[in-house]
Design a protein around this motif. Structure first.
Motif, PDB file in Angstrom:
ATOM      1  N   SER A  77     -14.122  -4.703  -7.118  1.00  0.00           N
ATOM      2  CA  SER A  77     -15.022  -4.349  -6.023  1.00  0.00           C
ATOM      3  C   SER A  77     -16.410  -4.018  -6.563  1.00  0.00           C
ATOM      4  O   SER A  77     -17.428  -4.448  -5.992  1.00  0.00           O
ATOM      5  CB  SER A  77     -14.463  -3.155  -5.240  1.00  0.00           C
ATOM      6  N   ASP A  78     -16.464  -3.274  -7.640  1.00  0.00           N
ATOM      7  CA  ASP A  78     -17.749  -2.923  -8.248  1.00  0.00           C
ATOM      8  C   ASP A  78     -18.513  -4.167  -8.679  1.00  0.00           C
ATOM      9  O   ASP A  78     -19.735  -4.258  -8.499  1.00  0.00           O
ATOM     10  CB  ASP A  78     -17.540  -2.009  -9.461  1.00  0.00           C
ATOM     11  N   ILE A  89     -19.555  -4.726   4.054  1.00  0.00           N
ATOM     12  CA  ILE A  89     -18.191  -5.242   4.144  1.00  0.00           C
ATOM     13  C   ILE A  89     -17.398  -4.870   2.899  1.00  0.00           C
ATOM     14  O   ILE A  89     -16.228  -4.475   2.977  1.00  0.00           O
ATOM     15  CB  ILE A  89     -18.209  -6.770   4.334  1.00  0.00           C
ATOM     16  N   GLU A  90     -18.028  -4.980   1.733  1.00  0.00           N
ATOM     17  CA  GLU A  90     -17.346  -4.678   0.476  1.00  0.00           C
ATOM     18  C   GLU A  90     -16.953  -3.206   0.395  1.00  0.00           C
ATOM     19  O   GLU A  90     -15.850  -2.867  -0.048  1.00  0.00           O
ATOM     20  CB  GLU A  90     -18.235  -5.045  -0.715  1.00  0.00           C
ATOM     21  N   ARG A  91     -17.837  -2.319   0.825  1.00  0.00           N
ATOM     22  CA  ARG A  91     -17.517  -0.886   0.790  1.00  0.00           C
ATOM     23  C   ARG A  91     -16.350  -0.568   1.726  1.00  0.00           C
ATOM     24  O   ARG A  91     -15.472   0.225   1.383  1.00  0.00           O
ATOM     25  CB  ARG A  91     -18.761  -0.074   1.181  1.00  0.00           C
ATOM     26  N   LYS A  92     -16.350  -1.188   2.889  1.00  0.00           N
ATOM     27  CA  LYS A  92     -15.240  -0.968   3.824  1.00  0.00           C
ATOM     28  C   LYS A  92     -13.943  -1.538   3.279  1.00  0.00           C
ATOM     29  O   LYS A  92     -12.873  -0.946   3.451  1.00  0.00           O
ATOM     30  CB  LYS A  92     -15.574  -1.592   5.185  1.00  0.00           C
ATOM     31  N   ASP A  93     -14.030  -2.684   2.603  1.00  0.00           N
ATOM     32  CA  ASP A  93     -12.836  -3.303   2.025  1.00  0.00           C
ATOM     33  C   ASP A  93     -12.268  -2.423   0.910  1.00  0.00           C
ATOM     34  O   ASP A  93     -11.041  -2.287   0.776  1.00  0.00           O
ATOM     35  CB  ASP A  93     -13.187  -4.688   1.477  1.00  0.00           C
ATOM     36  N   LEU A  94     -13.157  -1.828   0.125  1.00  0.00           N
ATOM     37  CA  LEU A  94     -12.707  -0.928  -0.945  1.00  0.00           C
ATOM     38  C   LEU A  94     -11.960   0.262  -0.357  1.00  0.00           C
ATOM     39  O   LEU A  94     -10.898   0.654  -0.865  1.00  0.00           O
ATOM     40  CB  LEU A  94     -13.901  -0.444  -1.769  1.00  0.00           C
ATOM     41  N   SER A 131     -10.414   0.351   2.483  1.00  0.00           N
ATOM     42  CA  SER A 131      -9.163  -0.143   3.047  1.00  0.00           C
ATOM     43  C   SER A 131      -8.106  -0.310   1.950  1.00  0.00           C
ATOM     44  O   SER A 131      -6.952   0.103   2.110  1.00  0.00           O
ATOM     45  CB  SER A 131      -9.399  -1.483   3.750  1.00  0.00           C
ATOM     46  N   LYS A 132      -8.497  -0.900   0.829  1.00  0.00           N
ATOM     47  CA  LYS A 132      -7.564  -1.108  -0.275  1.00  0.00           C
ATOM     48  C   LYS A 132      -7.175   0.219  -0.928  1.00  0.00           C
ATOM     49  O   LYS A 132      -6.044   0.373  -1.390  1.00  0.00           O
ATOM     50  CB  LYS A 132      -8.179  -2.054  -1.300  1.00  0.00           C
ATOM     51  N   THR A 133      -8.116   1.162  -0.968  1.00  0.00           N
ATOM     52  CA  THR A 133      -7.806   2.487  -1.501  1.00  0.00           C
ATOM     53  C   THR A 133      -6.759   3.167  -0.630  1.00  0.00           C
ATOM     54  O   THR A 133      -5.809   3.783  -1.124  1.00  0.00           O
ATOM     55  CB  THR A 133      -9.075   3.356  -1.582  1.00  0.00           C
ATOM     56  N   GLY A 134      -6.931   3.052   0.691  1.00  0.00           N
ATOM     57  CA  GLY A 134      -5.950   3.605   1.617  1.00  0.00           C
ATOM     58  C   GLY A 134      -4.582   2.977   1.445  1.00  0.00           C
ATOM     59  O   GLY A 134      -3.555   3.662   1.506  1.00  0.00           O
ATOM     60  N   GLU A 135      -4.548   1.663   1.216  1.00  0.00           N
ATOM     61  CA  GLU A 135      -3.283   0.976   1.003  1.00  0.00           C
ATOM     62  C   GLU A 135      -2.612   1.452  -0.288  1.00  0.00           C
ATOM     63  O   GLU A 135      -1.388   1.638  -0.342  1.00  0.00           O
ATOM     64  CB  GLU A 135      -3.515  -0.543   0.932  1.00  0.00           C
ATOM     65  N   PHE A 136      -3.430   1.667  -1.323  1.00  0.00           N
ATOM     66  CA  PHE A 136      -2.878   2.171  -2.586  1.00  0.00           C
ATOM     67  C   PHE A 136      -2.218   3.531  -2.364  1.00  0.00           C
ATOM     68  O   PHE A 136      -1.099   3.774  -2.823  1.00  0.00           O
ATOM     69  CB  PHE A 136      -3.985   2.291  -3.630  1.00  0.00           C
ATOM     70  N   TYR A 143     -13.532  12.025   3.587  1.00  0.00           N
ATOM     71  CA  TYR A 143     -14.256  11.807   4.849  1.00  0.00           C
ATOM     72  C   TYR A 143     -14.144  10.373   5.337  1.00  0.00           C
ATOM     73  O   TYR A 143     -14.234  10.107   6.535  1.00  0.00           O
ATOM     74  CB  TYR A 143     -15.708  12.238   4.698  1.00  0.00           C
ATOM     75  N   ALA A 144     -13.930   9.443   4.429  1.00  0.00           N
ATOM     76  CA  ALA A 144     -13.760   8.047   4.834  1.00  0.00           C
ATOM     77  C   ALA A 144     -12.331   7.747   5.271  1.00  0.00           C
ATOM     78  O   ALA A 144     -12.097   6.847   6.084  1.00  0.00           O
ATOM     79  CB  ALA A 144     -14.146   7.118   3.680  1.00  0.00           C
ATOM     80  N   LEU A 145     -11.355   8.516   4.760  1.00  0.00           N
ATOM     81  CA  LEU A 145      -9.947   8.204   4.998  1.00  0.00           C
ATOM     82  C   LEU A 145      -9.206   9.240   5.830  1.00  0.00           C
ATOM     83  O   LEU A 145      -8.022   9.071   6.119  1.00  0.00           O
ATOM     84  CB  LEU A 145      -9.229   8.051   3.641  1.00  0.00           C
ATOM     85  N   LYS A 146      -9.883  10.302   6.229  1.00  0.00           N
ATOM     86  CA  LYS A 146      -9.192  11.442   6.843  1.00  0.00           C
ATOM     87  C   LYS A 146      -8.473  11.122   8.148  1.00  0.00           C
ATOM     88  O   LYS A 146      -7.539  11.829   8.535  1.00  0.00           O
ATOM     89  CB  LYS A 146     -10.172  12.593   7.074  1.00  0.00           C
ATOM     90  N   ASN A 147      -8.880  10.081   8.860  1.00  0.00           N
ATOM     91  CA  ASN A 147      -8.267   9.777  10.154  1.00  0.00           C
ATOM     92  C   ASN A 147      -7.148   8.747  10.070  1.00  0.00           C
ATOM     93  O   ASN A 147      -6.688   8.231  11.089  1.00  0.00           O
ATOM     94  CB  ASN A 147      -9.340   9.289  11.127  1.00  0.00           C
TER      95      ASN A 147
END
Length: 227
Positions: free
Chosen positions: A127-128, A159-164, A166-171, A190-194
């Motif tokens: 992603s980086d 889009i890339e930041r949102k994808d990161l 999303s993948k972090t949440g999946e991990f 704060y990005a994943l709290k919900n």
């Protein structure tokens, strides 16, 4: 006598070592580096705080640390040496020091570090690399005053930041027992709290300070007069 016993117990429980543990770390380095200073730092969102100073040359270094601090992400730096090593530190971790570049050192005997390496290699670093490429193109478009191209590259970055995330949440979702998941959820709260990810974490992680931090953040927000 009873009063004396309670006094002793109180002093033991309130002493700085009451909730600490003996933590071991081994750093394999050439004899030429004996007595060279190394430091362990915590890493969070680019900020660092010196945690421990270590003298190289010992098979095993014993540290006194709070029970709820490990496993967690740490960084190793060695005086007068290039690079730094970011790794997940468990008690008993062994490091084979790369004397040309500390960042290339090999970490073993850490149960959490393989999860960290997997996340880095399969999610974070790719992603980086993509994001950095988009930033370069953005700079070129900005320099040439190409509005449409600029918006295109800015859009890809978003889009890339949102994808990161999303993948972090999946991990986190598929590694509920991992201290790496605990760390990732904390720094991206704060990005994943919900997404209900805290509830998916294994309660076996509950003694760690990061779990306690997230438990407080996860409490429902209440207003005066309302439950």
């Amino acid at each position: 006598m009873t009063k004396q016993i309670f006094t002793i117990l109180f002093l033991l429980l309130t002493s700085p070592y009451a909730f600490s543990q003996n933590v071991k770390i081994s750093i394999d380095a050439p004899v030429a580096l004996n007595n060279r200073k190394a430091i362990l730092l915590t890493r969070e969102k680019g900020f660092a705080a010196v945690v421990h100073s270590i003298n190289l040359g010992f098979d095993t270094t014993h540290l006194r640390m709070d029970q709820n601090l490990l496993p967690d992400l740490y960084q190793l730096q060695v005086s007068k040496m290039k690079g730094s090593l970011t790794f997940f530190f468990d008690s008993g971790t062994k490091i084979k020091l790369d004397t040309s570049d500390v960042s290339k050192s090999v970490v073993t005997h850490s149960k959490s570090n393989p999860d960290w390496q997997f996340f880095q290699d399969s999610i974070q670093r790719p992603s980086d690399a993509r994001l950095n490429a988009y930033v370069v193109q953005e700079a070129r478009a900005r320099k040439r005053n190409q509005a449409d191209s600029l918006n295109y590259w800015l859009g890809l970055q978003d889009i890339e930041r949102k994808d990161l995330m999303s993948k972090t949440g999946e991990f986190i979702k598929y590694h509920p027992r991992s201290y790496v998941s605990l760390y990732l959820l904390k720094i991206n709260w704060y990005a994943l709290k919900n997404q209900g990810l805290f509830e998916k974490l294994d309660p076996a992680l509950s003694q760690h300070r990061n779990y306690k931090f997230l438990r407080e953040r996860n409490k429902p927000i209440t207003r005066a007069g309302f439950p």
